[in-house]
Write a protein that holds these residues in place. Sequence first.
Motif, mmCIF file in Angstrom:
data_model
loop_
_atom_site.group_PDB
_atom_site.id
_atom_site.type_symbol
_atom_site.label_atom_id
_atom_site.label_comp_id
_atom_site.label_asym_id
_atom_site.label_seq_id
_atom_site.Cartn_x
_atom_site.Cartn_y
_atom_site.Cartn_z
ATOM 1 N N LYS A 219 10.580 -9.283 -8.633
ATOM 2 C CA LYS A 219 9.570 -8.434 -8.373
ATOM 3 C C LYS A 219 9.929 -7.806 -7.107
ATOM 4 C CE LYS A 219 6.385 -11.581 -10.425
ATOM 5 N NZ LYS A 219 6.103 -10.563 -11.455
ATOM 6 N N LEU A 220 9.685 -6.438 -7.280
ATOM 7 C CA LEU A 220 9.877 -5.330 -6.277
ATOM 8 C C LEU A 220 8.573 -5.023 -5.446
ATOM 9 C CD1 LEU A 220 11.758 -2.512 -8.052
ATOM 10 C CD2 LEU A 220 12.828 -4.141 -6.241
ATOM 11 N N TYR A 221 8.760 -5.171 -3.945
ATOM 12 C CA TYR A 221 7.859 -4.847 -3.297
ATOM 13 C C TYR A 221 8.245 -4.110 -2.048
ATOM 14 C CZ TYR A 221 9.300 -8.797 -0.485
ATOM 15 O OH TYR A 221 10.054 -9.856 0.138
ATOM 16 N N MET A 233 1.278 7.625 -1.671
ATOM 17 C CA MET A 233 2.002 8.063 -2.617
ATOM 18 C C MET A 233 2.527 6.703 -3.603
ATOM 19 S SD MET A 233 6.020 9.381 -2.007
ATOM 20 C CE MET A 233 6.697 7.968 -1.689
ATOM 21 N N TYR A 234 2.691 5.682 -2.810
ATOM 22 C CA TYR A 234 3.128 4.459 -3.585
ATOM 23 C C TYR A 234 2.126 3.994 -4.467
ATOM 24 C CZ TYR A 234 6.806 4.096 -0.021
ATOM 25 O OH TYR A 234 7.713 4.410 0.954
ATOM 26 N N GLU A 235 0.697 4.119 -4.041
ATOM 27 C CA GLU A 235 -0.286 3.685 -5.140
ATOM 28 C C GLU A 235 -0.381 4.616 -6.290
ATOM 29 O OE1 GLU A 235 -3.733 4.088 -2.421
ATOM 30 O OE2 GLU A 235 -3.664 1.876 -2.031
ATOM 31 N N LYS A 236 0.051 5.841 -5.976
ATOM 32 C CA LYS A 236 -0.001 6.617 -7.378
ATOM 33 C C LYS A 236 1.369 6.387 -8.250
ATOM 34 C CE LYS A 236 -1.989 10.557 -5.046
ATOM 35 N NZ LYS A 236 -1.750 11.887 -4.709
ATOM 36 N N PHE A 239 2.478 1.158 -7.244
ATOM 37 C CA PHE A 239 2.400 -0.047 -6.253
ATOM 38 C C PHE A 239 1.008 -0.564 -5.801
ATOM 39 C CE2 PHE A 239 6.515 1.740 -5.676
ATOM 40 C CZ PHE A 239 7.491 0.445 -5.390
ATOM 41 N N HIS A 240 0.559 -1.686 -5.508
ATOM 42 C CA HIS A 240 -0.584 -2.059 -5.116
ATOM 43 C C HIS A 240 -0.668 -3.337 -3.902
ATOM 44 C CE1 HIS A 240 0.059 -5.249 -8.112
ATOM 45 N NE2 HIS A 240 -0.717 -6.075 -7.590
#
Length: 252
Positions: A219-221, A233-236, A239-240
């Motif tokens: 799992k990438l974070y 940018m990450y949310e788009k 990423f949450h």
Amino acid sequence: MDLQNIVSIIQNGEEHFDKLFSDIVPFSEHLYKQTDAKLPDMYDHNAFVTNAMPTKSELDEAEKFQKENGYDFFKIDSKLKLPDEWIDAFHLEEDLTYTMLLEKGHTNQWKCNPFVTVKCLKKENIQKDVLEVELQTYGEDFGEDFVRRKMRRYLDMSEKHENFYYFGAYIHGEIAGACYVFVTDGGACIDGLAVIPKFRNQYVATTLLAHIAKQFDEKLYLHADAMDTPKDMYEKMGFHIVDCCYEYNYRD
């Protein structure tokens, strides 16, 4: 996998990463102290850490410890927000850092730059290139000497530790960006992502992240400051937010 298990994987990974660089020992009932003898002036390696609310007297003792040992900074990483009156009393700045998990199925929708290629330190000698990214990104703010010492420490560790990877992104053979990945059971943390100013807005970061996403099954974070543009940018990108940490610090 439920959120609690995911957070557990992330926290386990962060603990293992911290231990690569710092000795971590109990300081008081609610505080742990990180100490990096090789890089004593790096906040993140020499912070006080807590998962519970410390008392003000504990913070008094922690600050006293810093001063008595000649440190001109004081940093606390806390899962809980400290009272505002304590923040004022210790002249601390408050930052909130989010841990953001990548949802499956989003990488195919990312815009990537076909002229970007990615190299890994474990396969190619890219130490000088990665250092150049850091110098151009942080050298003016933190000083060239500090950046060189920090990167020597990180890059040497990446070469020695099988689960610590450094990646460089190139456009037409010229270094454009870099980041590192630390892998533990079930999780892979992407951090230190930086792009040289003249290469920004050319999908270098997105292309680099897409390459990394293909390399690891874990799992990438990643981490993002609450008030910085990259979080949006990450949310788009898919990423949450799954966790957060308050960071308090000052430097004399």
